[in-house]
Scaffold this active site. Structure first.
Site, short mmCIF file in Angstrom:
data_model
loop_
_atom_site.label_atom_id
_atom_site.label_comp_id
_atom_site.label_asym_id
_atom_site.label_seq_id
_atom_site.Cartn_x
_atom_site.Cartn_y
_atom_site.Cartn_z
N GLU A 1 10.34 -13.20 -2.67
CA GLU A 1 9.74 -11.95 -2.19
C GLU A 1 8.27 -11.98 -2.54
O GLU A 1 7.91 -12.15 -3.70
CB GLU A 1 10.39 -10.75 -2.88
CG GLU A 1 11.58 -10.20 -2.15
CD GLU A 1 12.09 -8.93 -2.80
OE1 GLU A 1 13.18 -8.52 -2.41
OE2 GLU A 1 11.43 -8.37 -3.69
N ASP B 1 5.86 1.84 -7.42
CA ASP B 1 5.76 0.81 -8.45
C ASP B 1 5.30 1.33 -9.79
O ASP B 1 4.45 2.23 -9.88
CB ASP B 1 4.79 -0.29 -7.98
CG ASP B 1 5.42 -1.16 -6.91
OD1 ASP B 1 6.46 -1.78 -7.21
OD2 ASP B 1 4.90 -1.19 -5.77
N TYR C 1 19.04 -4.23 -0.23
CA TYR C 1 18.43 -4.25 -1.56
C TYR C 1 18.88 -2.97 -2.27
O TYR C 1 18.48 -1.89 -1.89
CB TYR C 1 16.91 -4.29 -1.41
CG TYR C 1 16.10 -4.51 -2.68
CD1 TYR C 1 16.29 -3.73 -3.81
CD2 TYR C 1 15.11 -5.48 -2.72
CE1 TYR C 1 15.53 -3.92 -4.95
CE2 TYR C 1 14.33 -5.68 -3.85
CZ TYR C 1 14.56 -4.90 -4.97
OH TYR C 1 13.79 -5.09 -6.10
#
Lengths: 396, 264
Positions: B49, B60, B174
């Site tokens: 990734e 994040d 995911y």
């Protein structure tokens, strides 16, 4: 057609560009909002707090001396500065606070730039007995120490944000991160008509009290609708609050005033609609200040509340559809607006609102005396005294 | 069958699970990214990734925020990342997934991006802030071009959202193991195991688990229920301290250990 559509789109703008973790929370919020906005008890309670706690309706004040000085159209000021907490922001936090309470959330978080929305959120958290955390860029904490102290007195935790440019956009990033982490217990009180659906619609609806009152008040004294509406635009909540109830009145011209900072040509400004391009940030598609690779640019304005590289998606739509016009005013011009209103009317406007006044200084003299302009005086200027003194070379 | 499907099929045939490694493209520069991709593969990574750095990485934690800032300061852009992928694609067949935020891709132009990404050898894209509700245009173009569009599922996703993602997703799913932002954590929530089992029962795609997985023991535990494990922040953290040969050695040994943990 009434916008947004059921997915939160205003034409090509708006939407819900968020991570999967937040989607269920946004759907839950949308459902709750759609239910309570039609609920008689909720509306009565909202009206009660606006009347008894915020002090509404506030006046539509005829600024006679300012009108005479500028020598043209009649100027009316919608006095949001007279609200409890000193700005329009509280209209929205009362609404979201009541909604949070109905949804059983015990903790609220908020982002703030100038600190006005942070103070308004901390205020309702005290009133409704909720835990409150406000995210604020370190640069803004320095510029707005008075509001930081007010939030702390009200019992809120003020968390400094040092990432990126340490201003409003970074505070919003951090609030989103905190919301993702505590999504089940926490209600995120967004302060402007931006963010993912349903925020742009919900904040607009709560702020529309500004325009509904102004319309009624203007009709009463003038016997007609105003010719122009003028309001400052950062994210755009006070402007949309004033504009929205007039949106179907095609003869009423609507002008949003953006912050041109040091001047559009210098690149140091916050005039998103004037000089930006379309992109996706903070959950919605709208105009942004960004480079050709989609990286968000630094915004600049003397006014911390306008220092944001995006703008609410409905403003993007009003611009592209031609319903509203957007102009910009530099830091220096805003300072002139600040000084003029202070000296002529004895009213210290917030630096955000000073941008609207500065545009009125250009507009009013060109219009005949039978025309009227309603300006949203979105907040009072006490919080900006240190900034103003700094510009004037005075140390306090 | 594309490289992603082939990789999962081959691993499944051997009874093994995929190790997915995340690094930010362009941190500290794109030459290093290129050589690290080859090293990660040699050390045991099954899929790569590559983070596309964005100025406002809302999903994040601090480690990847700082990494994105370093990459942007080094002049990394999406066009340059595609050049790097094209170059590394001549040397390896490992599946490469670009992961990031929608705006840089929107500015590049969706159709043009998908065409250029496929031509460069990108196998899939995961856009954190493009949920199924906003993804239909992107997905339609990607489907025509054979680019996998990977969606997230999280602890907050209910049955309805799981089926929505099952219908729309390609490549793999995911699963985000925590309600939170990216970043290494000391333990994995117990609920992950039951959630992953539930999702695997409903989704025809491989399910990999990421967010917060940092050591071989955690990777091993997750690998016992999932089709793969993503390790990101723990690797990206090394870029704060190491560079050059040391960085390569450091990441290689971590990836070997993770891989060993998953086979234990």
């Amino acid at each position: 057609m009434r916008l947004p559509d059921n997915k939160g789109h205003f034409g090509p703008f708006g939407g819900r560009y968020v991570s999967e973790t937040l989607m269920p929370a946004l759907l839950e919020l949308e459902q709750a909002y759609n239910y309570y906005k039609k609920d008689r008890k909720f509306k009565e309670e909202f009206d009660y707090y606006l009347r008894q706690y915020v002090g509404r309706p506030n006046p539509l004040y005829f600024a006679e001396k300012l009108t005479r000085k500028l020598g043209g159209a009649k100027i009316y000021l919608k006095r949001e500065d007279l609200n409890h907490t000193g700005a329009h922001k509280v209209n929205n936090t009362i609404g979201q606070g009541l909604l949070a309470r109905r949804m059983g959330k015990k903790r609220v978080i908020a982002e703030t730039g100038a600190g006005q929305h942070g103070v308004a959120t901390a205020t309702i958290a005290a009133l409704f007995d909720m835990e409150c955390e406000v995210f604020m860029g370190e640069e803004d904490i320095r510029r707005q120490s008075l509001n930081v102290f007010r939030m702390k007195l009200l019992g809120a935790k003020v968390t400094p944000v040092t990432a990126g440019t340490a201003t409003l956009k970074d505070a919003m990033n951090e609030a989103m991160r905190n919301w993702v982490t505590h999504v089940k217990s926490t209600f995120y009180v967004i302060g402007t008509v931006a963010g993912p659906h349903p925020y742009p619609q919900m904040v607009r609806d709560f702020q529309s009290i500004i325009g509904r009152e102004a319309k009624k008040q203007h009709l009463k004294v003038e016997g007609k609708l105003p010719d122009y509406l003028v309001a400052a635009v950062g994210g755009g909540s006070n402007a949309l609050g004033l504009f929205y109830p007039f949106i179907d009145d095609a003869d009423v011209k609507m002008i949003g005033v953006e912050a041109a900072g040091y001047g559009i040509e210098t690149g140091k400004h916050a005039a998103t609609l004037t000089a930006g391009t379309v992109g996706v940030l903070h959950g919605n598609k709208t105009y942004l200040l960004q480079d050709e690779f989609g990286q968000i640019a630094h915004a600049h304005s003397i006014s911390a509340g306008l220092d944001y590289p995006g703008v609410g998606p409905e403003h993007a739509w009003l611009k592209d559809s031609g319903r509203a016009e957007y102009v910009s005013v530099t830091d220096d011009e805003a300072m002139e607006g600040f000084k003029l209103l202070t000296r002529e009317e004895g009213i210290l406007p917030a630096l955000e609102s000073s941008h609207a006044i500065a545009h009125v200084m250009r507009l009013a003299p060109k219009l005949p005396p039978e025309k009227t302009i309603v300006v949203c005086l979105s907040g009072r200027g006490d919080k900006d005294i240190h900034t103003v003194a700094g510009v004037m070379g005075v140390s306090l | 069958m594309g490289r992603i499907d082939n990789t999962f099929a081959a691993l499944a045939g051997k009874g093994k699970k995929a190790l997915v490694t995340f690094i930010t493209a362009g941190d500290p520069d794109l030459e290093t990214t290129e050589s690290l991709i080859l090293d990660l593969e040699k050390s045991g990574a099954d899929l790569i990734e590559l983070g596309v750095p964005f100025s406002d990485p809302m999903a994040d934690g601090p480690t990847i925020q700082l990494s994105s800032e370093r990459a942007l300061a080094a002049g990394t852009t999406l066009p340059k990342i595609l050049v790097t992928v094209k170059s590394v694609r001549r040397k390896t067949d490992i599946p490469i997934i670009l992961m990031g935020y929608y705006n840089p891709i929107f500015m590049y132009g969706v159709e043009r991006f998908i065409a250029d990404a496929v031509a460069a050898g990108v196998d899939g894209v995961l856009l954190v802030d493009l949920p199924p509700e906003e993804a239909s245009e992107f997905k339609a173009v990607a489907d025509r071009s054979g680019l996998a569009v990977i969606f997230l599922l999280t602890p907050t996703s209910d049955e309805e959202r799981i089926s929505k993602v099952a219908r729309l997703g390609s490549g793999f799913i995911y699963y985000v193991s925590v309600t939170g932002v990216t970043g290494a954590r000391s333990s994995v929530a117990d609920t992950v195991f039951s959630e992953v089992q539930k999702i695997r029962g409903r989704v025809p795609l491989p399910v990999v688990v990421g967010f917060g997985i940092s050591d071989p023991a955690q990777a091993g535990a997750i690998a016992s229920v999932a089709d793969g494990v993503v390790v990101g922040s723990a690797l990206v953290k090394q870029f704060e301290e190491f560079n050059g040969k040391e960085l390569h050695a450091r990441l290689s040994s971590m990836v070997s250990a993770l891989k060993a943990g998953m086979s234990a």
